[in-house]
Design an enzyme around this catalytic site. Sequence first.
Site, short mmCIF file in Angstrom:
data_model
loop_
_atom_site.label_atom_id
_atom_site.label_comp_id
_atom_site.label_asym_id
_atom_site.label_seq_id
_atom_site.Cartn_x
_atom_site.Cartn_y
_atom_site.Cartn_z
N SER A 34 48.92 45.13 39.85
CA SER A 34 49.30 43.85 39.25
C SER A 34 50.34 44.11 38.17
O SER A 34 50.67 45.27 37.89
CB SER A 34 48.08 43.18 38.62
OG SER A 34 47.69 43.94 37.50
N LYS A 35 50.83 43.02 37.58
CA LYS A 35 51.90 43.12 36.57
C LYS A 35 51.54 44.10 35.45
O LYS A 35 52.40 44.71 34.85
CB LYS A 35 52.14 41.75 35.96
CG LYS A 35 53.02 40.90 36.83
CD LYS A 35 53.57 39.74 36.04
CE LYS A 35 54.27 38.79 37.00
NZ LYS A 35 53.86 37.43 36.83
N ARG A 36 50.26 44.19 35.19
CA ARG A 36 49.78 45.07 34.13
C ARG A 36 50.21 46.53 34.38
O ARG A 36 50.32 47.33 33.46
CB ARG A 36 48.28 44.88 34.21
CG ARG A 36 47.34 45.51 33.43
CD ARG A 36 46.05 44.64 33.47
NE ARG A 36 45.38 44.78 34.76
CZ ARG A 36 44.71 45.85 35.10
NH1 ARG A 36 44.64 46.88 34.30
NH2 ARG A 36 44.11 45.90 36.28
N HIS A 37 50.42 46.90 35.65
CA HIS A 37 50.81 48.28 35.96
C HIS A 37 52.33 48.46 35.95
O HIS A 37 52.83 49.50 36.33
CB HIS A 37 50.30 48.67 37.35
CG HIS A 37 48.81 48.61 37.47
ND1 HIS A 37 48.17 47.61 38.15
CD2 HIS A 37 47.86 49.41 37.00
CE1 HIS A 37 46.87 47.82 38.09
NE2 HIS A 37 46.65 48.89 37.39
N GLY A 38 53.07 47.43 35.56
CA GLY A 38 54.53 47.50 35.64
C GLY A 38 54.96 46.42 36.61
O GLY A 38 54.13 45.62 37.05
#
Length: 467
Positions: free
Chosen positions: A240-244
């Site tokens: 998800s966005k949290r990983h980049g």
Amino acid sequence: MSVVTRFAPSPTGFLHLGGARTALFNWLFAKRYGGKFLLRIEDTDRVRSTDDAITQILNGLKWLGIEWDGDPILQHSRANRHREVVSFLMDSGRAYKCYCTASELEEMREKARKQGNPVRYDGTWRDKDPQDAPPGISPVVRFKALIEGETIIDDGVQGKISISNKQVDDMVLLRADGSPTYMLSVVVDDHDMGITDAIRGDDHLTNTARQTQLFKALAWETPKFSHIPLIHGSDGSKLSKRHGSVELGFYEKMGILPEAMCNYLLRLGWSHGDDELISQEQAIKWFSLDGIGKSPSRFDLDKLINMNGHYIRSSDHSKILDECYRLLCLKWGKEAVDENKDKFIYLRSELIQKSNTIIQIIESIDFIFEKKPISYDDKALKILTNEAKILLNKIANEFLECKDWSEEHIEEIVRSFVKKENIKLGNIAQPIRSALTGTNTSPGIFSIIFVLGRSEVIKRISDAVKK
Ligand code: GLU
């Protein structure tokens, strides 16, 4: 029967890495078996689908080199056909109108929650007489799912999966405004497009049980579905966005080459022995469902960047230079780039050898284009000590006297200066680098002195010494 696969993105957002991998797998599968790869834009959600997203999806596929056969099918444009199929299902007793109000449905959900049961439609209107319909309510049309037995899915990756029909409720086929749902449209379109095989994310597995029942009710052949595990982030949770960034376009802008991206996405969930670097031709030759892993793979940006470095070094250098030129013009303007083109050309082999992305190449020659006086980062400032400045003044004098401004001669000057001053090469090389580039990393010191030219070198050293 010849193979027909498809990629069926919903244009409610940009093409993400998972979608790109799904497209790649379907495309490779079609290529491998000499079949067709079709593109269907699933734009049934009229509110959230956008033309921008469609354009971005098409561009992303083209960038990856994934070409589809024929024109893309816009699912929304086939709504009449979808409704026609629902009429057939109604006539054959496999679909019915449901007049439940929103509050009745909410009550049903609440009750299920309280009883700890899965939230499902309870079949209220399944066998009711439509003549009992309350006035003023536009009904939805639901599929009459099987109650007994089980639905078997012969999955190309997961193997045989059996899902009890008790778990499958009567899904909506047509909404109250007559618009077809995703679940219906997928089945009708897969059938009409002659899809034989579909590879998709395993988040669709439960949909497959529903869709399989619908295929059977229509006496249509079900395509062979293969559900691939979703991509996870470095911490093992769903990417998800949290990983980049999860958007494909982000990686294009970052200077990842499409060949490297394809290779990386291919390896993210598919393997062929220990092979890491796999060209598109090899992938087409080798791709098969048994190479797809059953557990999720983790996205690793460093690995992608390293793989990209390999592709940068091994691809046609003129292609890399063209791309650098395009990006340099965007960054610094065509005039400035053309004025300094020979410097860039001179450094090209070294830049290509040392960089893992096109952006790294571009950034490592920022110093050529920086407006004077150049700015210095903290690391460069730290290097520019008083002691370093004394050495810089001295070597500037040597450069002034240099008759033959060639890289070899510059190297000779610097090396004999090191001897004369009884210092290490780094003691002068680092201050020169900081003075000339404002940073502590750059292409080789002799080549940057050479490309900047004598007067620019003297000017930058004198600016740095005054700092
Ligand atoms: N439109 C669906 C999605 O973007 C894919 C449907 C399918 O592959 O069957 O998730």
